[in-house]
Scaffold this motif. Structure first.
Motif, mmCIF file in Angstrom:
data_model
loop_
_atom_site.group_PDB
_atom_site.id
_atom_site.type_symbol
_atom_site.label_atom_id
_atom_site.label_comp_id
_atom_site.label_asym_id
_atom_site.label_seq_id
_atom_site.Cartn_x
_atom_site.Cartn_y
_atom_site.Cartn_z
ATOM 1 N N ALA A 1 14.938 60.359 -45.116
ATOM 2 C CA ALA A 1 14.831 59.295 -44.145
ATOM 3 C C ALA A 1 14.550 59.948 -42.737
ATOM 4 C CB ALA A 1 16.173 58.573 -43.955
ATOM 5 N N THR A 2 14.986 61.039 -42.260
ATOM 6 C CA THR A 2 14.667 61.675 -41.014
ATOM 7 C C THR A 2 13.040 61.868 -40.967
ATOM 8 O OG1 THR A 2 16.746 62.700 -40.777
ATOM 9 C CG2 THR A 2 14.893 63.890 -39.660
ATOM 10 N N HIS A 3 12.557 62.256 -42.110
ATOM 11 C CA HIS A 3 11.019 62.428 -42.048
ATOM 12 C C HIS A 3 10.215 61.318 -42.130
ATOM 13 C CE1 HIS A 3 11.706 66.694 -43.268
ATOM 14 N NE2 HIS A 3 10.390 66.674 -43.319
ATOM 15 N N MET A 4 10.858 60.139 -42.607
ATOM 16 C CA MET A 4 10.108 58.990 -42.647
ATOM 17 C C MET A 4 10.111 58.213 -41.263
ATOM 18 S SD MET A 4 8.971 58.624 -45.727
ATOM 19 C CE MET A 4 8.991 60.526 -45.570
ATOM 20 N N ILE A 5 11.170 58.238 -40.715
ATOM 21 C CA ILE A 5 11.280 57.842 -39.217
ATOM 22 C C ILE A 5 10.480 58.770 -38.345
ATOM 23 C CG2 ILE A 5 12.874 57.121 -37.385
ATOM 24 C CD1 ILE A 5 14.799 56.589 -39.384
ATOM 25 N N GLY A 6 10.825 59.988 -38.539
ATOM 26 C CA GLY A 6 10.078 61.090 -37.682
ATOM 27 C C GLY A 6 8.361 61.068 -37.617
ATOM 28 N N HIS A 7 8.098 60.727 -38.977
ATOM 29 C CA HIS A 7 6.676 60.500 -39.090
ATOM 30 C C HIS A 7 5.834 59.564 -37.967
ATOM 31 C CE1 HIS A 7 6.098 62.438 -43.477
ATOM 32 N NE2 HIS A 7 6.400 63.133 -42.515
ATOM 33 N N GLU A 8 6.800 58.319 -37.964
ATOM 34 C CA GLU A 8 6.170 57.395 -36.916
ATOM 35 C C GLU A 8 5.987 57.879 -35.584
ATOM 36 O OE1 GLU A 8 4.835 55.268 -38.474
ATOM 37 O OE2 GLU A 8 6.009 54.734 -40.467
ATOM 38 N N LEU A 9 7.273 58.612 -35.202
ATOM 39 C CA LEU A 9 7.121 59.216 -33.916
ATOM 40 C C LEU A 9 5.740 60.058 -33.620
ATOM 41 C CD1 LEU A 9 10.785 60.097 -33.025
ATOM 42 C CD2 LEU A 9 9.643 57.951 -32.817
ATOM 43 N N THR A 10 5.499 60.996 -34.541
ATOM 44 C CA THR A 10 4.371 61.732 -34.474
ATOM 45 C C THR A 10 3.185 60.922 -34.554
ATOM 46 O OG1 THR A 10 5.410 63.453 -35.857
ATOM 47 C CG2 THR A 10 3.196 63.616 -35.774
ATOM 48 N N ALA A 11 2.913 59.846 -35.581
ATOM 49 C CA ALA A 11 1.673 59.149 -35.391
ATOM 50 C C ALA A 11 1.704 58.381 -34.253
ATOM 51 C CB ALA A 11 1.803 58.136 -36.760
ATOM 52 N N LEU A 12 2.646 57.842 -33.687
ATOM 53 C CA LEU A 12 2.521 56.888 -32.446
ATOM 54 C C LEU A 12 2.314 57.710 -31.098
ATOM 55 C CD1 LEU A 12 4.976 53.935 -33.746
ATOM 56 C CD2 LEU A 12 2.505 54.057 -33.395
ATOM 57 N N TYR A 13 3.198 58.793 -30.930
ATOM 58 C CA TYR A 13 3.281 59.419 -29.721
ATOM 59 C C TYR A 13 3.028 60.881 -29.657
ATOM 60 C CZ TYR A 13 6.086 55.094 -29.353
ATOM 61 O OH TYR A 13 6.493 53.844 -29.211
ATOM 62 N N GLY A 14 2.589 61.523 -30.631
ATOM 63 C CA GLY A 14 2.028 62.662 -30.852
ATOM 64 C C GLY A 14 2.812 63.689 -31.058
ATOM 65 N N VAL A 15 4.185 63.360 -31.052
ATOM 66 C CA VAL A 15 5.417 64.405 -31.104
ATOM 67 C C VAL A 15 5.000 65.434 -32.098
ATOM 68 C CG1 VAL A 15 7.714 64.661 -31.067
ATOM 69 C CG2 VAL A 15 6.861 62.623 -30.065
ATOM 70 N N ASP A 16 5.328 66.768 -31.919
ATOM 71 C CA ASP A 16 5.293 67.709 -33.093
ATOM 72 C C ASP A 16 6.137 67.306 -34.067
ATOM 73 O OD1 ASP A 16 4.040 68.983 -30.752
ATOM 74 O OD2 ASP A 16 5.234 70.594 -31.110
ATOM 75 N N HIS A 17 5.910 67.687 -35.303
ATOM 76 C CA HIS A 17 6.391 67.038 -36.655
ATOM 77 C C HIS A 17 8.066 67.743 -36.400
ATOM 78 C CE1 HIS A 17 7.739 66.501 -40.483
ATOM 79 N NE2 HIS A 17 7.762 67.656 -40.618
ATOM 80 N N ALA A 18 8.078 68.841 -36.266
ATOM 81 C CA ALA A 18 9.584 69.362 -36.343
ATOM 82 C C ALA A 18 10.339 69.195 -35.141
ATOM 83 C CB ALA A 18 9.377 70.988 -36.049
ATOM 84 N N ARG A 19 9.870 68.601 -33.942
ATOM 85 C CA ARG A 19 10.491 68.040 -32.896
ATOM 86 C C ARG A 19 10.816 66.649 -33.081
ATOM 87 N NH1 ARG A 19 10.178 72.126 -28.444
ATOM 88 N NH2 ARG A 19 9.235 73.693 -29.605
ATOM 89 N N SER A 20 10.009 65.852 -33.886
ATOM 90 C CA SER A 20 10.299 64.435 -34.254
ATOM 91 C C SER A 20 11.648 64.501 -35.113
ATOM 92 C CB SER A 20 9.269 63.944 -35.038
ATOM 93 O OG SER A 20 8.956 64.134 -36.242
ATOM 94 N N LEU A 21 11.774 65.493 -35.754
ATOM 95 C CA LEU A 21 12.883 65.634 -36.835
ATOM 96 C C LEU A 21 14.236 65.853 -36.086
ATOM 97 C CD1 LEU A 21 11.103 67.640 -39.642
ATOM 98 C CD2 LEU A 21 11.356 65.316 -39.539
#
Length: 382
Positions: free
Chosen positions: A260-280
């Motif tokens: 679940a952390t990944h699924m929500i984190g992916h949206e932060l990356t796609a929308l706001y350009g946050v590094d994948h690891a940092r979105s997690l």
């Protein structure tokens, strides 16, 4: 515990192993040499690869992004088809290797490549892939998963298929010598959360998987604590191997998994350009707090086994705090600030994306609803 497990990727680990691709790729194959922004031309990796491919026909394709886009990768697919290439060599981190998996699958499909990500096309065939890992983080070099973004719609989706698992992976820790510190830190965090997604669920008595996951978390914790030794060959080798083992399929075999952390984190990356690891790192502590009762037993186990915390009624809570402090000690934020000035609008946008992508029942119990995701995001957005 009931599962089938095989990992067919041959690993060539250690210094000087890039030369092994000369015989790892059959000499009659026409190779697409796929890489990212060109850093490999400054650290010696490019020259080593070209030298090792001197007996092969190969065509280069550069420019795969940190979050690989279908738009860029579709151009690589066109190149493969036009030149009738029949082997993909990915040289880079998880993004380049994920991109290679998309290219390998889309190149033997007549439809639009994005069909793979939306489930319209099920991948059963692909061109063979080899990988030279330059950034340890995702484990993509020896698993069958890939995450791809469609920039036009800000969709970031995943697919899995045994056909795209790399045939071999070269893991030479020397290539990490010129990596920016931000990427080294991201590698630690990414591998940490990958391990947690397969471990922080519920007890099922899987002694080997639990023990191995705890060993990986302890290793990553030590690497974080010894970050000042990052120029040491042993430090680099341990991070590269830990990140690989975190997501090669073994510790997740026969046990419940979260993601679940990944699924929500992916949206932060796609929308706001946050590094994948940092979105997690932004999502995970708040998700764990939101789901603490469902995860209490494993959090307590982790607190004692990884952080050496004493038993107490609030052990699970203290374990989450320790995870958060681990990230912060690496200089990684645990709240999002890049979303603009309107927090409510940002949360609504993320929730809408989750709903559009079918992420409405997440976690090992499928119990994280959109309302739970909203609660998590409300805490995670500063």
């Amino acid at each position: 515990m009931k599962f089938s497990y095989v990992n067919p990727t041959q690993i060539h680990f250690g210094q000087g192993q890039i030369a092994s691709i000369s015989h790892a790729i059959p000499s009659d194959k026409k190779v697409l040499f796929l890489y990212g922004g060109g850093s490999i031309k400054h650290n010696g990796v490019y020259d080593q690869v070209v030298d090792s491919l001197k007996q092969h026909q190969f065509v280069e394709f550069a420019g795969v992004e940190a979050n690989p886009t279908a738009e860029t990768l579709d151009r690589a697919v066109e190149l493969v088809k036009e030149q009738q290439l029949d082997y993909i060599l990915a040289v880079g981190g998880g993004s380049v290797i994920d991109g290679a998996k998309y290219v390998a699958a889309a190149s033997v499909y007549d439809g639009e490549g994005w069909d793979i990500l939306i489930g319209k096309h099920q991948v059963t065939d692909a061109l063979p892939i080899g990988a030279i890992l330059t950034l340890p983080a995702t484990g993509s070099e020896s698993n069958m998963g890939a995450v791809i973004t469609r920039a036009a719609t800000q969709d970031k989706l995943a697919f899995m298929a045994p056909a795209v698992q790399p045939k071999f992976a070269v893991m030479d820790p020397d290539v990490m010598k010129t990596l920016p510190e931000r990427q080294l830190v991201n590698g630690i965090v990414d591998a940490w959360v990958h391990t947690c997604e397969q471990y922080l669920t519920m007890p099922v008595g899987a002694l080997v998987q639990d023990g191995y996951a705890q060993a990986l978390l302890s290793s990553l914790k030590t690497l974080g604590e010894q970050y000042d030794q990052r120029d040491n060959d042993q430090w680099r080798a341990n991070l590269m191997w830990s990140a690989n083992q975190a997501l090669n399929g073994l510790i997740g075999s026969g046990v419940p998994q979260d993601w679940a952390t990944h699924m929500i984190g992916h949206e932060l990356t796609a929308l706001y350009g946050v590094d994948h690891a940092r979105s997690l790192a932004i999502v995970q502590p708040w998700l764990l707090r939101n789901q603490i009762e469902a995860k209490r037993a494993k959090l307590e186990q982790m607190g004692q086994a990884v952080f050496n915390l004493d038993p107490s009624e609030d052990l699970a809570e203290r374990t989450i705090d320790a995870i958060e402090h681990f990230y912060q000690g690496l200089g990684v934020a645990t709240q999002l600030v890049e979303y603009g000035s309107d927090k409510e609008a940002a949360i609504n946008t993320i929730i809408a994306q989750l709903e559009q992508h079918g992420m409405v029942a997440l976690g090992e119990h499928q119990a994280i609803t959109l309302e739970h995701s909203r609660e998590i995001l409300t805490a995670a957005l500063k």
